[in-house]
Design an enzyme around this catalytic site. Structure first.
Site, PDB file in Angstrom:
ATOM      1  N   ASP A  95      59.466  28.631  68.478  1.00  0.00           N
ATOM      2  CA  ASP A  95      58.759  27.582  67.733  1.00  0.00           C
ATOM      3  C   ASP A  95      59.482  27.382  66.404  1.00  0.00           C
ATOM      4  OD1 ASP A  95      56.990  26.040  66.232  1.00  0.00           O
ATOM      5  OD2 ASP A  95      55.209  26.997  67.073  1.00  0.00           O
ATOM      6  N   HIS A  96      60.094  26.220  66.247  1.00  0.00           N
ATOM      7  CA  HIS A  96      60.916  25.977  65.057  1.00  0.00           C
ATOM      8  C   HIS A  96      60.083  25.830  63.785  1.00  0.00           C
ATOM      9  CE1 HIS A  96      64.716  25.569  63.333  1.00  0.00           C
ATOM     10  NE2 HIS A  96      64.983  24.292  63.550  1.00  0.00           N
ATOM     11  N   ARG A  97      58.761  25.704  63.910  1.00  0.00           N
ATOM     12  CA  ARG A  97      57.912  25.692  62.713  1.00  0.00           C
ATOM     13  C   ARG A  97      57.825  27.081  62.094  1.00  0.00           C
ATOM     14  NH1 ARG A  97      52.513  23.538  65.386  1.00  0.00           N
ATOM     15  NH2 ARG A  97      53.195  25.202  66.815  1.00  0.00           N
TER      16      ARG A  97
END
Length: 506
Positions: free
Chosen positions: A480-482
């Site tokens: 998850d790039h967040r």
């Protein structure tokens, strides 16, 4: 001479208090006996309360959102002797009843009634929705072919109906209704209302203004839609309803969720894929998806739409691991590469705790997990399942191999319990026993990362003088790039590579 009667809530069954979700009349309305006056909703069903007698609404004692119980006063009805003849004429006028039947809905024998969108007494325009049907392929709303007032409803939730079955009877609006003289049109209320303004010209079934201008926190929806909204975390007051009286339908709710997932509430929606009759091109066969297929499909779609994915790839030299594994096999201990990968992943998670975490509901805080439970994706005859192996850091390679074999057997036999698939902090999806060089796994929310493992192969590596074969294991890390940026993902992969390549297995 006026006769004012208070209308209490009658016995509605085994409920202490129920919520008022709809007020169907306004002060000054003329109602006939059994006309609907309010709609109530419990945690199990919604119900419409009828007027016990004919008359003119003089006062309304309840408001939207009120919790009321048996005996509580709903409203007051005024009957006047001078109006008795007119009211009698309205009540006794025999309506022109027209049946509404199930139209041709395609190649279905029987379909289930999943929602009834109208109540007895509702005024409908042509093409207004009256019921929603659901087959194994789709749900569909059935419209009324003519305008009028609903006299009775002949179907119930859960009924299976087919072409030609009677849905309801409707009174054609072509029938005339007795009118009053202007002097008689505005009744004098006994007490001034506190929550609504009397209308100047009473019209049957006129709705309280508080219904059309609903404050935040109120909405019209069936219990099934309210339950679905709670499961999706949606505030129904933000959803525009397209059903009768602004009622929120399933399509309204799903459309709102799709819009939020796609654009964060700034507009737009997922485009629909084309519907094609493939049989016109040749022979076809339709197979029903398994329950696991349906559930995992919905979950993976939500994960893909909600999580900004990044996938990094790497290859690991596992010569040392394979030498140890074959030595153990010769000694009678069978260990699969997966148990080594599980131990290596846990060691990497201990060094990089951000990968063993979840975002909280607000999306502004990260919950770091101090336990090390791994979800292991498994292929079964019924579809993909992800049982959880707990406390991996506390178990030996042989203990993990034994537990994997046991839970794999349960998965194949369809004997996994819900508790067997809960509590993972990180997931491993291994296709090593099937094949392939690489793939991009989808993050299993609410986790933030997943490791994909492909089949190992011998790769020629130049050592400066010649090529030598190295047993190479392809890995793919999706995250998850967040929560995780590229540098953190790279460091985790490098750490895992080192652990698997250089671990001391002696």
């Amino acid at each position: 001479m006026s006769d004012i009667k208070n209308v209490p809530l009658p016995d509605i069954g085994d409920f202490d208090e129920v919520e008022v979700i709809e007020i169907l009349v306004s002060i000054g309305d003329t109602v006939a006996e059994d006309d609907g006056i309010i709609t109530l909703e419990s945690d199990k069903a919604s119900m419409e309360i009828p007027a016990p007698s004919a008359g003119i609404i003089s006062e309304i004692k309840v408001s939207l959102g009120d919790k009321i119980k048996q005996g509580d006063i709903i409203l007051s009805i005024e009957s006047e002797e001078k109006d008795a003849e007119v009211i009698e004429e309205v009540v006794n006028t025999k309506p022109k009843s027209m049946p509404v039947v199930v139209p041709d809905i395609g190649d279905f024998d029987e379909v289930e009634v999943i929602e009834i969108l109208v109540n007895v007494g509702d005024e409908l325009s042509e093409e207004d929705g009256i019921i929603t049907l659901e087959s194994d392929k789709a749900s569909m709303e059935i419209p009324t072919p003519l305008a009028g007032i609903v006299l009775d409803i002949k179907v119930a939730l859960g009924d299976k109906i087919k072409l030609g079955d009677l849905i309801l009877n409707i009174e054609s609006t072509g029938a005339s209704t007795p009118t009053r003289s202007p002097a008689e049109q505005t009744p004098t209320p006994v007490t001034a209302p506190t929550h609504t303004t009397p209308t100047q010209k009473p019209t049957p079934k006129t709705f309280d203004q508080s219904v059309s201008n609903m404050p935040k926190g109120t909405s019209h929806a069936s219990p099934s839609i309210r339950k679905l909204a709670r499961e999706l975390g949606v505030d129904l007051s933000n959803v525009s309803g397209t059903g009768q009286k602004g009622r929120v339908l399933e399509d309204d709710l799903k459309g709102y969720v799709k819009q939020i997932m796609l654009s964060g509430g700034t507009g737009g929606a997922l485009p629909k894929t084309p519907v094609i009759d493939f049989s016109k091109f040749g022979e076809t066969e339709t197979l029903a998806l398994s329950r696991i297929n349906k559930l995992s499909g919905k979950h993976l779609t939500a994960c893909w739409l909600n999580i900004p994915h990044v996938t990094q790839f790497d290859e690991v030299n596992i010569d040392k691991m394979e030498v140890y594994r074959q030595a153990q096999k010769a000694a009678g201990v069978k260990l699969t590469p997966l148990v080594f990968i599980m131990k290596g992943v846990v060691q990497a998670l201990q060094i990089h705790p951000r990968f063993n975490a979840s975002l909280d509901e607000s999306g502004e805080h990260l919950i770091l997990k101090k336990y090390f439970n791994l979800g292991i994706a498994m292929d079964t005859p019924n579809g993909l399942v992800v049982p959880v192996i707990r406390d991996v850091e506390q178990k030996s390679l042989q203990e993990l191999a034994t537990e994997l074999a046991e839970i794999s057997a349960k998965a194949r036999d369809g004997k996994l319990k819900p508790a067997d698939m809960q509590g993972a902090g990180f997931t491993i999806s291994s296709l090593g026993g099937i094949g392939g060089t690489q793939f991009t796994p989808i993050v299993n929310a609410p986790e933030v990362a997943i490791l994909g493992v492909s089949r190992s192969f011998n790769k020629p590596i130049w050592n400066g003088e010649n090529f030598t074969p190295e047993l190479t294991l392809p890995l793919a890390l999706s995250y998850d790039h967040r929560v995780i940026d590229g540098a953190q993902g790279g460091r985790f992969m490098a750490q895992l590579n080192t652990i698997l390549r250089e671990a001391d297995y002696d």
